[in-house]
Design an enzyme around this catalytic site. Structure first.
Site, PDB file in Angstrom:
ATOM      1  N   CYS A 115       0.811  -1.220   0.000  1.00  0.00           N
ATOM      2  CA  CYS A 115       0.000   0.000   0.000  1.00  0.00           C
ATOM      3  C   CYS A 115       0.847   1.274   0.000  1.00  0.00           C
ATOM      4  O   CYS A 115       0.373   2.339  -0.390  1.00  0.00           O
ATOM      5  CB  CYS A 115      -0.938   0.009   1.200  1.00  0.00           C
ATOM      6  SG  CYS A 115      -2.071  -1.383   1.227  1.00  0.00           S
ATOM      7  N   HIS A 252      -3.303   7.372   1.995  1.00  0.00           N
ATOM      8  CA  HIS A 252      -3.667   6.030   1.529  1.00  0.00           C
ATOM      9  C   HIS A 252      -5.038   5.692   2.089  1.00  0.00           C
ATOM     10  O   HIS A 252      -5.312   5.885   3.271  1.00  0.00           O
ATOM     11  CB  HIS A 252      -2.627   5.015   2.005  1.00  0.00           C
ATOM     12  CG  HIS A 252      -3.092   3.604   1.822  1.00  0.00           C
ATOM     13  ND1 HIS A 252      -3.585   3.140   0.617  1.00  0.00           N
ATOM     14  CD2 HIS A 252      -3.154   2.561   2.685  1.00  0.00           C
ATOM     15  CE1 HIS A 252      -3.917   1.869   0.759  1.00  0.00           C
ATOM     16  NE2 HIS A 252      -3.684   1.494   1.994  1.00  0.00           N
ATOM     17  N   ASN A 282     -10.012  -0.065  -0.510  1.00  0.00           N
ATOM     18  CA  ASN A 282      -8.550   0.069  -0.432  1.00  0.00           C
ATOM     19  C   ASN A 282      -7.957  -0.506  -1.713  1.00  0.00           C
ATOM     20  O   ASN A 282      -8.013  -1.709  -1.938  1.00  0.00           O
ATOM     21  CB  ASN A 282      -8.060  -0.690   0.810  1.00  0.00           C
ATOM     22  CG  ASN A 282      -6.558  -0.642   0.984  1.00  0.00           C
ATOM     23  OD1 ASN A 282      -5.826  -0.209   0.090  1.00  0.00           O
ATOM     24  ND2 ASN A 282      -6.096  -1.091   2.135  1.00  0.00           N
TER      25      ASN A 282
HETATM   26  N1  ACO Z   1     -18.722  -8.763   8.186  1.00  0.00           N
HETATM   27  C1  ACO Z   1     -19.271  -9.067   9.373  1.00  0.00           C
HETATM   28  N2  ACO Z   1     -18.536  -9.397  10.452  1.00  0.00           N
HETATM   29  C2  ACO Z   1     -17.203  -9.407  10.304  1.00  0.00           C
HETATM   30  C3  ACO Z   1     -16.560  -9.108   9.091  1.00  0.00           C
HETATM   31  C4  ACO Z   1     -17.381  -8.775   7.998  1.00  0.00           C
HETATM   32  N3  ACO Z   1     -16.878  -8.458   6.788  1.00  0.00           N
HETATM   33  N4  ACO Z   1     -15.225  -9.200   9.265  1.00  0.00           N
HETATM   34  C5  ACO Z   1     -15.026  -9.560  10.547  1.00  0.00           C
HETATM   35  N5  ACO Z   1     -16.210  -9.696  11.180  1.00  0.00           N
HETATM   36  C6  ACO Z   1     -16.446 -10.063  12.563  1.00  0.00           C
HETATM   37  C7  ACO Z   1     -15.316 -10.853  13.151  1.00  0.00           C
HETATM   38  O1  ACO Z   1     -15.418 -12.220  12.817  1.00  0.00           O
HETATM   39  C8  ACO Z   1     -15.493 -10.603  14.630  1.00  0.00           C
HETATM   40  O2  ACO Z   1     -16.527 -11.455  15.087  1.00  0.00           O
HETATM   41  P1  ACO Z   1     -16.410 -12.141  16.557  1.00  0.00           P
HETATM   42  O3  ACO Z   1     -16.382 -10.988  17.524  1.00  0.00           O
HETATM   43  O4  ACO Z   1     -17.651 -12.941  16.611  1.00  0.00           O
HETATM   44  O5  ACO Z   1     -15.134 -12.912  16.519  1.00  0.00           O
HETATM   45  C9  ACO Z   1     -16.033  -9.169  14.685  1.00  0.00           C
HETATM   46  O6  ACO Z   1     -16.527  -8.876  13.359  1.00  0.00           O
HETATM   47  C10 ACO Z   1     -14.967  -8.148  15.059  1.00  0.00           C
HETATM   48  O7  ACO Z   1     -13.798  -8.404  14.253  1.00  0.00           O
HETATM   49  P2  ACO Z   1     -12.508  -7.505  14.366  1.00  0.00           P
HETATM   50  O8  ACO Z   1     -11.506  -8.001  13.402  1.00  0.00           O
HETATM   51  O9  ACO Z   1     -12.105  -7.404  15.791  1.00  0.00           O
HETATM   52  O10 ACO Z   1     -13.116  -6.118  13.882  1.00  0.00           O
HETATM   53  P3  ACO Z   1     -12.450  -4.712  13.862  1.00  0.00           P
HETATM   54  O11 ACO Z   1     -13.285  -3.746  14.574  1.00  0.00           O
HETATM   55  O12 ACO Z   1     -10.988  -4.761  14.225  1.00  0.00           O
HETATM   56  O13 ACO Z   1     -12.543  -4.325  12.324  1.00  0.00           O
HETATM   57  C11 ACO Z   1     -11.119  -4.249  10.382  1.00  0.00           C
HETATM   58  C12 ACO Z   1     -11.878  -5.118  11.364  1.00  0.00           C
HETATM   59  C13 ACO Z   1     -12.126  -3.405   9.624  1.00  0.00           C
HETATM   60  C14 ACO Z   1     -10.354  -5.130   9.418  1.00  0.00           C
HETATM   61  C15 ACO Z   1     -10.164  -3.333  11.171  1.00  0.00           C
HETATM   62  O14 ACO Z   1      -9.386  -4.085  12.070  1.00  0.00           O
HETATM   63  C16 ACO Z   1      -9.251  -2.595  10.268  1.00  0.00           C
HETATM   64  O15 ACO Z   1      -9.674  -1.754   9.502  1.00  0.00           O
HETATM   65  N6  ACO Z   1      -7.961  -2.815  10.348  1.00  0.00           N
HETATM   66  C17 ACO Z   1      -7.017  -2.176   9.475  1.00  0.00           C
HETATM   67  C18 ACO Z   1      -6.717  -3.105   8.408  1.00  0.00           C
HETATM   68  C19 ACO Z   1      -6.537  -2.452   7.081  1.00  0.00           C
HETATM   69  O16 ACO Z   1      -6.975  -1.372   6.810  1.00  0.00           O
HETATM   70  N7  ACO Z   1      -5.857  -3.172   6.249  1.00  0.00           N
HETATM   71  C20 ACO Z   1      -5.665  -2.745   4.936  1.00  0.00           C
HETATM   72  C21 ACO Z   1      -4.317  -3.043   4.488  1.00  0.00           C
HETATM   73  S1  ACO Z   1      -3.114  -2.211   5.396  1.00  0.00           S
HETATM   74  C22 ACO Z   1      -3.280  -0.680   5.063  1.00  0.00           C
HETATM   75  O17 ACO Z   1      -3.669  -0.387   3.981  1.00  0.00           O
HETATM   76  C23 ACO Z   1      -2.961   0.252   6.112  1.00  0.00           C
END
Ligand code: ACO
Length: 325
Positions: A115, A252, A282
């Site tokens: 990224c 980004h 993204n």
């Molecule tokens: N739909 C519904 N539920 C979901 C989904 C989905 N698409 N994805 C995960 N869940 C569930 C999980 O299974 C979990 O369920 P559980 O509590 O029963 O186990 C619950 O939602 C919470 O999951 P978390 O992973 O803890 O959710 P979080 O609030 O951290 O959000 C996310 C997840 C959106 C990925 C967040 O962590 C994030 O944005 N992280 C940054 C990652 C990123 O942006 N990466 C891109 C590449 S790197 C970069 O570009 C910087």
């Protein structure tokens, strides 16, 4: 004191025609529009058509940037293409773009920093221009990231999209002050200790296959806000400029919550943040030039505006770059 500055002379972008909404995603994996919007700010993403490759997206964005710069294509002596999704393991996708543009001189190569790729590529172009290696460079971020997704993994497949953005940069003489047009400062970082937080579980040397994206979302989120803010402060300190001086923040586009958190941390009001993650998801290395192109085309970013770029991605890699448009 007269110096050479790397000035952005033209911008361009391309998005594949097919739009996939969150409701469409909910038919593929167990998710909802509400969950995706609340956690990420993403409403839809563009996905490349079958047979549509990264070089096709890159070429379309590049042609637009070249036309916008008003240059003869033969003036380009360097092509740097940031991508994690090359057409082939080799040759570099940049050489395909070079051939399609009818260029047989200069250098063309890919940069892999996920990224952060576009910020890396633009920083390399700046160094090339400042050292006289290049006079006019084409810098592209292009991805068919959908090809790396595990479409059964709801924690990753809802986040990403495909697209390309490009800029033409050229050397111009400046006064060596912050009033100059062009790149004023750039700061790149990586820390390989975190390589297993966000990676693709395949490759030519390990599995002889392409693999799929794997991510510890919370860990990425935590590091992103801290690392990005630090890199931005580096750019401000290096130039003596203040957050108030920044006209536009073009980050980004990983997640709306990361962008809101970063803007708050560095004291930038939301109206100065260019946000495309809602419509594009993204797009990895393509997201910064796609957002830049949008804000230039819709008239927000004007000549002489101070623009701050930042990115963070797998590796981890991250960085910031400050330029006057
Ligand atoms: N739909 C519904 N539920 C979901 C989904 C989905 N698409 N994805 C995960 N869940 C569930 C999980 O299974 C979990 O369920 P559980 O509590 O029963 O186990 C619950 O939602 C919470 O999951 P978390 O992973 O803890 O959710 P979080 O609030 O951290 O959000 C996310 C997840 C959106 C990925 C967040 O962590 C994030 O944005 N992280 C940054 C990652 C990123 O942006 N990466 C891109 C590449 S790197 C970069 O570009 C910087």
């Amino acid at each position: 004191m007269s110096v050479i500055r790397t000035v952005v002379a033209g911008v361009g972008s391309y998005l594949p025609a097919r739009v996939v909404t969150n409701d469409d995603m909910s038919k593929i994996v167990d998710t909802t529009d509400e969950w995706i919007v609340e956690r990420t700010g993403i409403h839809q993403r563009h996905i490349a058509a079958e047979g549509e490759m990264t070089s096709h997206l890159a070429l379309a964005a590049a042609r637009e940037a070249i036309a916008d710069a008003g240059i003869d294509v033969q003036e380009i002596d360097t092509i740097i293409l940031a991508t994690t999704t090359p057409d082939y393991t080799f040759p570099a996708t940049a050489t395909t773009v070079q051939a399609e543009l009818g260029l047989h001189h200069g250098a063309a190569f890919d940069v892999q920093a996920v990224c952060s790729g576009f910020v890396y590529a633009l920083t390399i172009a700046d160094t090339f221009v400042k050292t006289g290696q290049s006079k006019v460079a084409l810098v592209i971020g292009a991805e068919t990231f959908s090809r790396l997704l595990d479409w059964t993994d709801r924690t990753t497949c809802v986040l990403f999209g495909d697209g390309a953005g490009a800029v033409v940069v050229r050397g111009e003489t400046g006064e060596g002050t912050n009033a100059d047009r062009g790149i004023l400062t750039a700061h790149l970082h990586s820390d390989g200790r975190y390589k297993d937080k966000l990676y693709v579980d395949g490759g030519p040397s390990s599995t002889q296959s392409t693999g799929h994206v794997r991510m510890e979302g919370r860990e990425v989120f935590r590091h992103a806000v801290v690392n990005i803010a630090e890199a931005i402060n580096e750019s401000l300190e290096a130039t003596g400029l203040k957050a108030d001086d920044i006209d536009w923040f073009v980050p980004h586009q990983a997640n709306k919550r990361i962008l809101d958190g970063t803007a708050r941390r560095i004291g930038l009001p939301p109206e100065k943040v260019v946000m495309t993650v809602g419509e594009q998801g993204n797009t990895s290395a393509a997201s910064v030039p796609l957002a830049l192109d949008k804000a230039v085309k819709d008239g927000r970013i004007k000549k002489n505006d101070l623009v701050l770029l930042e990115a963070m991605g797998g590796g981890f890699t991250w960085g910031s770059l400050l330029f006057r448009f």
